[in-house]
Design a protein around this motif. Structure first.
Motif, PDB file in Angstrom:
ATOM      1  N   LYS A   1      90.667  81.081  13.355  1.00  0.00           N
ATOM      2  CA  LYS A   1      89.879  82.026  14.016  1.00  0.00           C
ATOM      3  C   LYS A   1      89.286  83.047  13.040  1.00  0.00           C
ATOM      4  O   LYS A   1      88.533  84.035  13.740  1.00  0.00           O
ATOM      5  N   LYS A   2      89.279  83.140  11.869  1.00  0.00           N
ATOM      6  CA  LYS A   2      88.612  84.127  11.081  1.00  0.00           C
ATOM      7  C   LYS A   2      88.159  83.394   9.770  1.00  0.00           C
ATOM      8  O   LYS A   2      88.677  82.466   9.275  1.00  0.00           O
ATOM      9  N   TYR A   3      87.304  84.119   9.272  1.00  0.00           N
ATOM     10  CA  TYR A   3      86.646  83.672   7.737  1.00  0.00           C
ATOM     11  C   TYR A   3      87.549  84.462   6.828  1.00  0.00           C
ATOM     12  O   TYR A   3      87.426  85.711   6.868  1.00  0.00           O
ATOM     13  N   ARG A   4      88.345  83.833   6.126  1.00  0.00           N
ATOM     14  CA  ARG A   4      89.475  84.554   5.361  1.00  0.00           C
ATOM     15  C   ARG A   4      88.623  84.844   3.787  1.00  0.00           C
ATOM     16  O   ARG A   4      87.985  83.794   3.519  1.00  0.00           O
ATOM     17  N   ILE A   5      88.884  85.774   3.218  1.00  0.00           N
ATOM     18  CA  ILE A   5      88.447  86.323   1.671  1.00  0.00           C
ATOM     19  C   ILE A   5      89.603  85.791   0.790  1.00  0.00           C
ATOM     20  O   ILE A   5      90.169  86.412   0.756  1.00  0.00           O
ATOM     21  N   PHE A   6      89.231  84.857   0.217  1.00  0.00           N
ATOM     22  CA  PHE A   6      89.863  84.378  -1.107  1.00  0.00           C
ATOM     23  C   PHE A   6      89.519  84.976  -2.318  1.00  0.00           C
ATOM     24  O   PHE A   6      90.609  85.144  -3.040  1.00  0.00           O
ATOM     25  N   GLY A   7      88.520  85.355  -2.560  1.00  0.00           N
ATOM     26  CA  GLY A   7      88.311  86.122  -3.653  1.00  0.00           C
ATOM     27  C   GLY A   7      87.157  86.819  -3.555  1.00  0.00           C
ATOM     28  O   GLY A   7      86.111  86.617  -2.722  1.00  0.00           O
ATOM     29  N   GLU A   8      86.998  88.048  -4.338  1.00  0.00           N
ATOM     30  CA  GLU A   8      85.503  88.773  -4.112  1.00  0.00           C
ATOM     31  C   GLU A   8      85.480  89.763  -5.431  1.00  0.00           C
ATOM     32  O   GLU A   8      86.264  89.884  -6.073  1.00  0.00           O
ATOM     33  N   THR A   9      84.089  90.571  -5.530  1.00  0.00           N
ATOM     34  CA  THR A   9      84.204  91.493  -6.656  1.00  0.00           C
ATOM     35  C   THR A   9      85.082  92.757  -6.397  1.00  0.00           C
ATOM     36  O   THR A   9      85.127  93.070  -5.169  1.00  0.00           O
ATOM     37  N   ILE A  10      85.508  93.151  -7.303  1.00  0.00           N
ATOM     38  CA  ILE A  10      86.159  94.522  -7.317  1.00  0.00           C
ATOM     39  C   ILE A  10      85.518  95.616  -7.783  1.00  0.00           C
ATOM     40  O   ILE A  10      86.038  96.948  -7.731  1.00  0.00           O
ATOM     41  N   ASP A  11      84.279  95.395  -7.882  1.00  0.00           N
ATOM     42  CA  ASP A  11      83.308  96.654  -8.236  1.00  0.00           C
ATOM     43  C   ASP A  11      82.105  96.331  -7.641  1.00  0.00           C
ATOM     44  O   ASP A  11      81.507  96.593  -6.374  1.00  0.00           O
ATOM     45  N   ILE A  12      80.804  95.980  -8.394  1.00  0.00           N
ATOM     46  CA  ILE A  12      79.618  95.809  -7.788  1.00  0.00           C
ATOM     47  C   ILE A  12      79.348  94.277  -7.619  1.00  0.00           C
ATOM     48  O   ILE A  12      79.985  93.499  -7.889  1.00  0.00           O
ATOM     49  N   ALA A  13      78.580  94.166  -6.645  1.00  0.00           N
ATOM     50  CA  ALA A  13      78.138  92.658  -6.319  1.00  0.00           C
ATOM     51  C   ALA A  13      77.210  92.026  -7.409  1.00  0.00           C
ATOM     52  O   ALA A  13      76.670  92.790  -8.246  1.00  0.00           O
ATOM     53  N   VAL A  14      77.348  90.617  -7.636  1.00  0.00           N
ATOM     54  CA  VAL A  14      76.440  89.935  -8.439  1.00  0.00           C
ATOM     55  C   VAL A  14      75.079  90.292  -8.371  1.00  0.00           C
ATOM     56  O   VAL A  14      74.390  90.317  -9.321  1.00  0.00           O
ATOM     57  N   GLY A  15      74.509  90.260  -7.348  1.00  0.00           N
ATOM     58  CA  GLY A  15      73.188  90.604  -6.992  1.00  0.00           C
ATOM     59  C   GLY A  15      72.807  91.879  -7.327  1.00  0.00           C
ATOM     60  O   GLY A  15      71.760  92.321  -8.010  1.00  0.00           O
ATOM     61  N   ASN A  16      73.617  92.939  -7.373  1.00  0.00           N
ATOM     62  CA  ASN A  16      73.303  94.357  -7.814  1.00  0.00           C
ATOM     63  C   ASN A  16      73.453  94.310  -9.147  1.00  0.00           C
ATOM     64  O   ASN A  16      72.574  94.835  -9.930  1.00  0.00           O
TER      65      ASN A  16
END
Length: 339
Positions: A148-163
């Motif tokens: 019932k949730k979208y789980r985050i397995f990995g993410e940026t720890i500072d700025i986004a790639v688009g940024n």
């Protein structure tokens, strides 16, 4: 049922109208967008972006309703982006949604921007249960659905790639029209020399700020000395950051035993990213799903569609809670509409 959706979390003001038919079909009746572009070398400021949204929103709304051939009486619900995003633009768009909710006496649903991207991507591509790479100017996340949730397995720890891409485009004075990331992609196609940059994968997370600092230094030194071209720098940046994203996505695929990948968000339009991801997915015997700029770039249709999914499964936002929030995690939302 028909929903009108308002998206204004960054520099794009989008109004979309979606119909969910009785037999389960989703019809995109309108998906109109107007983009605020800052001058080359500059980023878009929250105040200027919010002013742009306020200036164009009524015209965009009228155009969307004319395209969809609907009136206020045909609309069943109003959906808007509650967050995450930039404060000023978010609020300016939400005010319009709240006002129309009162004027038309329609229920209102606040939508998580990230979930909107995912659900629109799933609908357009017909992906069943993919690992999702969500990449945009403000977000970078590797996501998989569970319980019932979208789980985050990995993410940026500072700025986004688009940024990261946008800020480098400003460094080398690329145009913001139609977008800095698109212009970097076109420039990178002419690049012939790869310059080594930091490769910053930390477990399942990624970091882009050090890469940006490093390539800024290269731009100041090697460009002046004629040792490389702007195209070489764009090529090197793309190859490095996209390889990092492919690695973390593949690791998530292995962890959840999935053979599908769905790329969403504005950076997801990048054909080089799609090509690199396709190569990895094919080696695993899987399938890649991606959309074009109608749906990967911020748009109102994704908000309308997700708002309808939420409303049909019991979610309506009380009027006193129709505020905006700049921090609104993907994994906060209980996805009542999914098995």
């Amino acid at each position: 049922m028909i929903a009108i959706g308002f998206e204004g979390s960054a520099n794009k003001l989008g109004v979309g109208i979606i119909e969910h038919t009785e037999d389960g079909q989703v019809k995109i009746l309108a998906n109109i967008r107007d983009t605020y572009n800052a001058p080359p070398g500059e980023g878009f400021l929250p105040r200027d972006t919010a002013e742009h949204h306020r200036r164009v929103v009524l015209d965009v709304t009228k155009k969307a309703m004319k395209t969809a051939n609907v009136t206020s009486k045909d609309i069943d619900i109003i959906a808007y982006t509650k967050g995450p995003g930039i404060g000023g633009p978010l609020v300016s768009t939400a005010v319009v949604a709240r006002t129309l909710s009162l004027l038309w006496n329609k229920p209102i649903v606040g939508v998580n921007h990230c979930i909107g991207h995912i659900e629109m991507g799933r609908e357009v591509t017909k992906a069943t249960n993919p690992v999702v790479l969500y990449v945009s100017g403000g977000n970078t996340q590797v996501i998989a659905y569970s319980e019932k949730k979208y789980r985050i397995f990995g993410e940026t720890i500072d700025i986004a790639v688009g940024n990261c891409l946008d800020r480098f485009a400003r460094i080398i004075k690329l145009s913001n029209d139609p977008s800095p990331g698109y212009n970097i992609e076109q420039e990178a196609k002419k690049g012939k020399k790869y310059l080594e940059l930091p490769y910053s994968v930390k477990g399942m997370d990624v970091s882009f700020s050090g890469i940006l600092s490093s390539i800024e230094t290269l731009a100041k030194n090697q460009l002046k000395n004629g040792e490389c071209t702007p195209a070489d720098l764009c090529f090197s940046l793309q190859e490095t950051v996209f390889a990092m994203l492919v690695e973390t996505t593949e690791r998530t695929m292995a962890h959840v035993d999935s053979n599908e990948v769905l790329i969403v968000g504005g950076v997801g339009c990048n054909l080089r990213l799609q090509e690199m991801m396709q190569s990895m997915v094919e080696q695993r015997g899987g399938k890649l799903f991606a959309t074009d700029d109608r749906f990967c770039i911020d748009n109102g249709a994704m908000i309308a569609h997700t708002g309808l999914l939420m409303y049909k499964h019991g979610s309506e936002t009380p009027f006193e809670e129709t505020y905006c929030t700049q921090r609104y995690r993907t994994d906060e939302i209980i996805t009542t509409w999914r098995d």
